[in-house]
Design a protein around this motif. Structure first.
Motif, PDB file in Angstrom:
ATOM      1  N   PRO A  77       0.823  -1.208   0.000  1.00 45.68           N
ATOM      2  CA  PRO A  77       0.000   0.000   0.000  1.00 45.68           C
ATOM      3  C   PRO A  77       0.860   1.262   0.000  1.00 45.68           C
ATOM      4  N   GLY A  78       0.326   2.312  -0.585  1.00 50.64           N
ATOM      5  CA  GLY A  78       1.065   3.565  -0.621  1.00 50.64           C
ATOM      6  C   GLY A  78       1.033   4.147  -2.018  1.00 50.64           C
ATOM      7  N   ASP A  79       0.711   5.417  -2.107  1.00 48.37           N
ATOM      8  CA  ASP A  79       0.567   6.062  -3.394  1.00 48.37           C
ATOM      9  C   ASP A  79       1.310   7.394  -3.365  1.00 48.37           C
ATOM     10  N   ALA A 135      -0.782  10.537  -3.964  1.00 50.35           N
ATOM     11  CA  ALA A 135      -1.585  11.024  -2.836  1.00 50.35           C
ATOM     12  C   ALA A 135      -0.712  11.784  -1.854  1.00 50.35           C
ATOM     13  N   ILE A 136       0.523  11.336  -1.690  1.00 51.25           N
ATOM     14  CA  ILE A 136       1.426  12.016  -0.756  1.00 51.25           C
ATOM     15  C   ILE A 136       1.833  13.374  -1.313  1.00 51.25           C
ATOM     16  N   ALA A 147       9.439   6.170   3.050  1.00 50.21           N
ATOM     17  CA  ALA A 147       8.325   6.833   3.759  1.00 50.21           C
ATOM     18  C   ALA A 147       7.388   7.535   2.796  1.00 50.21           C
ATOM     19  N   ARG A 148       7.916   8.030   1.676  1.00 50.22           N
ATOM     20  CA  ARG A 148       7.028   8.775   0.766  1.00 50.22           C
ATOM     21  C   ARG A 148       6.805   8.047  -0.557  1.00 50.22           C
ATOM     22  N   ARG A 149       7.241   6.787  -0.608  1.00 52.41           N
ATOM     23  CA  ARG A 149       6.992   5.935  -1.792  1.00 52.41           C
ATOM     24  C   ARG A 149       7.607   6.535  -3.055  1.00 52.41           C
ATOM     25  N   ASP A 193       1.756   2.523   7.682  1.00 53.78           N
ATOM     26  CA  ASP A 193       2.353   3.838   7.869  1.00 53.78           C
ATOM     27  C   ASP A 193       1.413   4.880   7.254  1.00 53.78           C
ATOM     28  N   TRP A 194       1.772   6.155   7.420  1.00 58.09           N
ATOM     29  CA  TRP A 194       0.888   7.230   6.935  1.00 58.09           C
ATOM     30  C   TRP A 194       0.711   7.134   5.415  1.00 58.09           C
ATOM     31  N   GLY A 195       1.776   6.722   4.738  1.00 57.78           N
ATOM     32  CA  GLY A 195       1.673   6.561   3.288  1.00 57.78           C
ATOM     33  C   GLY A 195       0.576   5.566   2.918  1.00 57.78           C
ATOM     34  N   GLY A 196       0.450   4.510   3.704  1.00 58.52           N
ATOM     35  CA  GLY A 196      -0.591   3.521   3.464  1.00 58.52           C
ATOM     36  C   GLY A 196      -1.973   4.084   3.727  1.00 58.52           C
ATOM     37  N   VAL A 253      -2.842   7.253   3.523  1.00 55.59           N
ATOM     38  CA  VAL A 253      -3.130   8.241   2.479  1.00 55.59           C
ATOM     39  C   VAL A 253      -3.684   7.551   1.230  1.00 55.59           C
ATOM     40  N   THR A 254      -3.176   6.389   0.935  1.00 58.95           N
ATOM     41  CA  THR A 254      -3.670   5.661  -0.231  1.00 58.95           C
ATOM     42  C   THR A 254      -5.051   5.058   0.027  1.00 58.95           C
TER      43      THR A 254
END
Lengths: 313, 537
Positions: free
Chosen positions: A31-33, A36-37, A275-277, B411-414, B416-417
């Motif tokens: 997960p992580g985009d 979006a960040i 941390a910010r992908r 984490d926050w990145g997760g 946010v998605t």
């Protein structure tokens, strides 16, 4: 020998391919985009979608993967999603502190560890031996960040001998460069010292029990030459092996040490990127780290032949 | 002379010792007059303060760009790049004339055409800008120094939108730069602000350097907020990016840096007793926490379930574990920031009820909602202390009234998605996530996109409340502060009846700086101003 090196280099290709696939998939399927960040907390879904599209992150995964592989093969590690700078530029900016920290740590750690390991083996069972082994256990047990904070507290904040944080490039002078690396190198090197010292001691103990050492002693060879020329050289293969294996330990430790001492190295670069992908940075650094590790192990195998003439490839 | 090995070693040791002592001299010089070292709360990753709403980019913007208007210390819009301004009698045309002597960092003059392009780019990305543009007929340059904003209908928030300090601020850029697509990063960083960006020394994740802009012409008025005369007394400001708070604190105490923006509140006592270190709350409105509810799926697509959560979650519990020190937080029932001109208490009376009574009411609301025991997914950002702690407290509070809560840790990145996923919670969606906004941003019903309630097109959570939207428009068109406040009373009452989200309290954080070296730091919400700051030691 050259044929062996070529064979080994060729054999790194599947290793690097597996690393590449693993890193890419792990990143993109977790997960992580980044869009979006980037867009920030106040952004709408449309806004995020527009940024994702701009970055090409809405394309099928296999297309992104093939593009990355093709660019990497051409030496292009991509552009950082956030800073808009080439990954190679960012890595080059950060390479010097990491190489410097690794180098000073390696020098300090190997010098100390081999010395105390040899002494411990020579005086096996003595107070010195026990002290060295106790130190080794402590070195393994105390986390790098705890050692780091303690060193900062004592040597930077109380005694004010050394700086709390930061890095000065070697181009600005050898002394300031060393000045900033003393504490991080000790903090990072402690576990490494413990590891190498234990292996040195064990390997030396084995060699010191060999017949030829007894013969050397009987012939009246002085202690120094006997330990260094006769014993250490023959005990060196496992020591060099563990130094090579320890590079992985060093890479992991660099990440933490760079954070504690605010050293702008590759370790911090990759932590920030995770941390910010920032996919291109993470992928690029991981591939480079894996490549370095493979090459270090190849170098270790080559060193064996110099240490032990019986080893031939 | 015979040189022994021992002598050689002694000589080498002496050289090394002398060398190691030398950096003290270097450091003393580096920390000399007219330079300041600043540790901000994060890394400057993006140099385009319009492309992203990240606060660090807004800080960067405040260094090198200027704004047409700016909020003063009392949150009133004041002209900044604008010299004279005029609103036509029919209240449909704003005319702005730029001040004399405004120059870009490359030496060229600032023109109205630059400002028109900048306004258009900013308005695409900013909530207040978007709201304003719905009422704008045209933005056009007159002569080189004059620009006009022509409205379709009278709109009272034009100056507020242009002056706001919450990100993205309406920074002016050169026309060629401002014509960049708003969803593409700019590549040239030429402003007209009080500092220049030293691109050659920029190391993302490590260091950002600014130099005084010698051509900057400050206004005559005293500096106040982001308005007034931005006089620069420092030659260089260096941002050191130190991610580890403990290291940053040690660097401040040992004098390696001068300013640490967000010292952790649990380390404040140590800093209080450190010689030369001063603690000060610059952003008096601080931050407002909120738990965002997903209105698309059960149970929170039912107003009674939302009310159950509202009554069950106690701000004090969350603030105590999430912030810690009561000196820096307060329970706040205002939807538009306690301490702001829009603070009202309508609908928040329940906050003074004893918790057992609130829990009983919460249970009653939950029963009335027909909650069927399905899992309620709370997104838990484990890498951000407040969010992590708040998620745990919220989960426990909701369990106590009978909800089946599942924490989804990442984490926050997760987070946010996942928060942008509209699917049901069991298909990758969610029910609650925790976030916070700057107190200045949350004080305006328009500036903050999260305040909108337009269903599928609203911010994450997607509340659909037509009355709220009607009141937002009414507020925007209200001609006076009193008229706006009158609308706010009704708006907040409606928000509590509908339950958009759940307020989690308000807190401030002091900055820590070397009071023995710096003076003149202005209290500005959401931006750290480096103009007006003087080196004294």
């Amino acid at each position: 020998m050259i044929a062996y090196i070529v064979r080994r280099l060729i054999s790194t290709i599947p290793v690097m391919a597996v690393v590449g696939i693993f890193v890419f998939m792990l990143l993109h399927l977790s997960p992580g985009d980044p869009a979006a960040i980037i867009a920030g907390d106040n952004a709408s879904i449309e806004n995020i979608a527009a940024i994702r599209s701009r970055l090409g992150l809405d394309r099928p995964l296999w297309v992104q993967f093939l593009e990355w592989v093709w660019n990497t093969l051409r030496g292009d590690l991509g552009i950082s999603i956030f800073s808009n700078l080439p990954v190679t530029t960012l890595m080059l900016q950060r390479a010097e502190p990491t190489i410097a920290l690794s180098f000073t740590t390696l020098v300090v750690a190997v010098s100390i560890a081999v010395t105390i390991g040899v002494l411990a083996a020579w005086k096996a069972g003595s107070l010195l031996d026990r002290a060295v082994m106790a130190f080794a256990v402590m070195g393994f047990s105390v986390p790098v960040f705890v050692v780091g904070y303690l060193l900062v507290f004592v040597f930077a904040m109380q005694l004010r001998w050394l700086p709390v944080q930061g890095y000065t490039p070697i181009a600005e002078g050898l002394a300031p460069w060393l000045h900033h690396l003393v504490l991080p190198s000790i903090a990072l090197g402690l576990a490494y010292v413990a590891l190498i010292a234990r292996i040195t001691r064990a390997s030396m103990l084995e060699v010191l029990a060999e017949d030829y050492i007894r013969t050397a002693n009987a012939k009246g060879v002085a202690t120094g030459p006997m330990l260094l020329k006769h014993a250490l050289k023959n005990a060196a293969v496992p020591i060099v092996t563990v130094i090579g294996i320890g590079v992985a330990l060093l890479i992991g430790g660099v990440v933490i040490t760079e954070s504690v001492f605010n050293i702008p190295g590759v370790g911090r670069l990759v932590v920030d990127a995770i941390a910010r992908r920032d996919y291109p940075i993470i992928q690029g650094v991981m591939v480079i780290f894996a490549g370095v590790y493979v090459l270090v192990n190849l170098a270790v195998d080559m060193i064996y032949t110099f240490l032990d003439p019986r080893i031939r490839y | 002379m015979k040189t022994s090995r021992r002598k050689l070693l002694q000589g080498a040791a002496a050289i090394a010792a002398a060398g190691l002592a030398a950096p003290h001299i270097t450091r003393a010089y580096a920390q000399g007059a007219r330079q300041a070292r600043f540790v901000p709360h994060g890394d400057l990753r993006v140099l385009d303060p319009i492309w992203t709403t990240a606060n660090m980019s807004a800080y960067h913007g405040a260094m090198i760009y200027d704004t047409l208007f700016g909020y003063d210390g009392n949150l009133q819009p004041q002209p900044q790049m604008v010299g004279r301004s005029n609103l036509s009698d029919d209240k449909l045309t704003y005319t702005f004339e730029l001040r004399n002597g405004l120059k870009w960092h490359d030496g060229s003059a600032v023109t109205s055409a630059d400002c028109v392009a900048s306004l258009r780019r900013w308005a695409v990305k900013d909530g207040a800008g978007q709201h304003m543009m719905q009422r704008v007929k045209d933005i056009a340059a007159g002569d080189d120094k004059t620009l006009k904003i022509v409205l379709k209908e009278p709109y009272g928030l034009v100056l507020e939108a242009l002056a706001k300090t919450s990100t993205p601020l309406c920074y002016m850029m050169k026309k060629e730069v401002a014509e960049t697509d708003p969803n593409t990063q700019i590549t040239k960083h030429i402003g007209s602000g009080p500092f220049k960006f030293v691109e050659g020394e920029y190391r993302p994740g490590s260091r950002v350097v600014y130099e005084r802009n010698p051509d900057y012409v400050p206004r005559d008025e005293p500096a106040s907020g982001i308005a007034g005369g931005k006089r620069v007394y420092l030659d260089r400001v260096i941002w050191d990016i130190i991610p580890d708070a403990q290291t940053a604190m040690a660097a401040l105490m040992s004098g390696e840096i001068e300013f640490f923006e967000i010292p952790p509140l649990d380390l404040i006592d140590q800093l209080k007793s450190a010689p030369g270190v001063k603690l000060e709350v610059l952003n008096q409105l601080g931050n407002v926490g909120y738990g965002r509810l997903n209105h698309l799926h059960p149970p929170f697509n039912n107003v009674n379930a939302r009310k159950a959560a509202l009554y069950a979650i106690n701000q004090e519990d969350i603030l105590r574990v999430g912030v810690g020190n009561p000196a820096y937080y307060k329970v706040c029932g205002a939807h538009f920031t306690c301490g702001s001109p829009m603070e009202v208490n309508d609908g928040a009376e329940f906050l003074s009820m004893p918790m057992p009574q609130r829990q009983e009411k919460a249970k009653a609301f939950l029963k009335e909602s027909g909650y069927d025991g399905r899992p309620v997914v709370v997104l838990q950002a484990t890498d951000i202390n407040f969010m992590n702690q708040a998620a745990l407290v919220i989960a426990q509070s909701l369990r106590q009234i009978g909800m089946n809560v599942q924490l989804a840790a990442s984490d926050w990145g997760g987070v946010v998605t996942r928060r942008s996923v509209k699917n049901p919670p069991d298909q990758g969606g969610w029910n609650i996530f925790i976030t916070w906004g700057g107190g200045t941003a949350t004080s305006s019903p328009i500036n903050l996109f999260a305040h909108s309630a337009v269903g599928q097109n609203a911010w994450f959570g997607w509340p659909d409340n037509p009355l709220h939207e009607q009141l937002r428009n009414e507020w925007a068109l209200a001609p006076t502060l009193e008229a706006r406040k009158d609308v706010i009373h009704r708006m907040q009452k409606n928000m509590y009846d509908y339950v958009h989200d759940i307020k989690l309290g308000q807190w401030v954080g002091p900055v820590a700086y070397r009071g023995d070296r710096l003076k003149g730091i202005l209290p500005v919400p959401e931006v750290i101003p480096w103009w007006n700051v003087q080196r004294i030691g």
